[in-house]
Design an enzyme around this catalytic site. Structure first.
Site, short mmCIF file in Angstrom:
data_model
loop_
_atom_site.label_atom_id
_atom_site.label_comp_id
_atom_site.label_asym_id
_atom_site.label_seq_id
_atom_site.Cartn_x
_atom_site.Cartn_y
_atom_site.Cartn_z
N SER A 22 103.24 29.22 67.95
CA SER A 22 103.66 27.92 68.21
C SER A 22 103.56 26.78 67.27
O SER A 22 103.92 25.51 67.58
CB SER A 22 103.38 27.44 69.63
N GLY B 235 106.96 31.95 63.88
CA GLY B 235 107.84 32.90 64.64
C GLY B 235 109.22 32.07 64.91
O GLY B 235 109.85 31.91 64.39
N GLY B 236 108.94 31.48 66.21
CA GLY B 236 110.35 30.94 66.88
C GLY B 236 111.08 29.67 66.15
O GLY B 236 112.24 30.00 65.91
N HIS C 112 99.94 42.46 63.44
CA HIS C 112 100.18 41.39 64.38
C HIS C 112 100.00 41.70 65.64
O HIS C 112 99.83 42.87 66.47
CB HIS C 112 101.87 41.26 64.47
N GLU D 4 96.15 33.81 64.45
CA GLU D 4 97.24 33.73 65.28
C GLU D 4 96.45 33.83 66.79
O GLU D 4 96.38 34.97 67.34
CB GLU D 4 98.01 34.54 65.19
N GLY E 5 104.33 32.09 70.93
CA GLY E 5 105.52 32.17 71.53
C GLY E 5 105.28 31.56 73.10
O GLY E 5 106.34 31.43 73.87
N ASN F 141 108.28 34.81 60.69
CA ASN F 141 108.29 36.04 61.26
C ASN F 141 109.48 36.00 62.22
O ASN F 141 109.27 35.67 63.19
CB ASN F 141 106.99 36.34 61.76
N TRP F 142 110.48 36.70 61.96
CA TRP F 142 111.73 36.76 62.65
C TRP F 142 111.69 37.80 63.94
O TRP F 142 112.15 37.68 64.83
CB TRP F 142 112.79 37.25 61.67
N LYS F 143 110.33 38.60 63.80
CA LYS F 143 110.30 39.70 64.96
C LYS F 143 111.48 40.24 65.08
O LYS F 143 112.33 40.62 64.26
CB LYS F 143 110.01 38.65 66.23
N GLU G 215 101.17 41.60 68.52
CA GLU G 215 102.29 42.36 69.36
C GLU G 215 102.26 43.73 68.83
O GLU G 215 102.40 44.65 69.86
CB GLU G 215 103.63 41.75 68.98
P1 PGA Z 1 105.59 31.62 67.34
O1 PGA Z 1 104.91 33.21 66.53
O2 PGA Z 1 105.67 30.72 66.30
O3 PGA Z 1 106.62 32.06 68.01
O4 PGA Z 1 104.35 31.41 68.46
C1 PGA Z 1 104.17 33.22 65.63
C2 PGA Z 1 103.71 34.75 65.56
O5 PGA Z 1 103.73 35.73 66.30
O6 PGA Z 1 103.62 35.25 64.23
#
Ligand code: PGA
Length: 247
Positions: free
Chosen positions: A208, A229-230, A95, A167, A173, A9-11, A97
């Site tokens: 994470s 994500g990251g 998600h 999640e 993050g 997930n590149w966001k 967010e």
């Molecule tokens: P993260 O994000 O790996 O940076 O914690 C995961 C996500 O929000 O899908």
């Protein structure tokens, strides 16, 4: 057996140049990942570039959100058929967010799940509790509510065709990962909630996850892969997580 799935997930990250480099790295290394299914969920504006580079490789691609509508006067939104038009296989739905910053309710998320499937996409439905909710001891209640809304709207069989991502919001993050035991506990709960389709639905962990902790998390009985994500923004890190998902 459920095939493991690792989705990036590149966001809202990247540029045409950095994405070209990232995809180049993925293409070069993906040959070593044999059994896990791999996908990247790109910002919509980069889907054409992503498709151009990934077409013909084993890496699938997807969107990060979808409109509840199939077309019409909804300025700024991206419809499911548009994602499908760009060859997307997956789309992330609900998600945390989106829920937190865009006010997406359980009902909206359920409608998006339906919209994704109507367009032939595989929805990756995100669920998870905040730190406050975990501290209140209501993790299962929150996850049950988020899941049940989709089951009520779409039906259990439809949910069975999708993917679930657990999640915990406090782990996204932040560098704080749920312990394998904490994650497994909620994953088992989610699977239990899915009743008749439990055996076939893939339940991913997200929050994470990185090359250091992936193997331990992925070794849990009910963790079928990851939403990353990251660590999906660096080809080597993402590939390392993908390799850890090999069975
Ligand atoms: P993260 O994000 O790996 O940076 O914690 C995961 C996500 O929000 O899908």
């Amino acid at each position: 057996m459920r095939q493991p799935l690792v989705a990036g997930n590149w966001k809202m990250n990247g540029s045409r140049a950095s994405i070209a480099e990232l995809l180049g790295g993925l293409k070069a290394g993906i040959g070593q990942v044999t059994t896990a299914e791999v996908a990247v969920c790109a910002p919509a504006i980069y889907l054409a570039d992503t498709r151009a580079q990934l077409d013909g490789t084993p890496v699938a691609w997807g969107g990060q959100d979808v409109s509840v509508h199939a077309s019409g006067a909804y300025t700024g939104e991206i419809a499911g058929p548009m994602l499908a038009d760009f060859g997307c296989r997956f789309v992330i739905i609900g998600h945390s967010e989106r829920r937190a910053y865009h006010g997406e309710s359980d009902q909206t998320v359920a409608e998006k799940f339906t919209a994704a499937q109507a367009a032939g996409l595989v929805p990756i439905l995100c669920v998870g509790e905040t730190l406050e909710e975990r501290e209140q001891g209501i993790t299962e209640q929150v996850v049950a509510r988020q899941l049940d809304a989709v089951i009520a709207h779409c039906g259990l069989d439809a949910v069975g065709e999708g993917v679930i991502a657990y999640e915990p919001v406090w782990a996204i993050g932040t560098g704080k990962t749920a312990t394998p035991e904490q994650a497994q506990e909620v994953h088992a709960f989610i699977r239990g909630r899915l009743a008749a389709v439990a055996d076939k639905v893939r339940v991913l962990y997200g929050g994470s996850m990185n090359p250091k902790n992936a193997a331990e998390l992925l070794a849990q009985a009910d963790i079928d892969g990851g939403l990353i994500g990251g660590a999906s923004l660096k080809a080597d890190d993402f590939l390392a997580v993908c390799s850890a998902a090999n069975r």
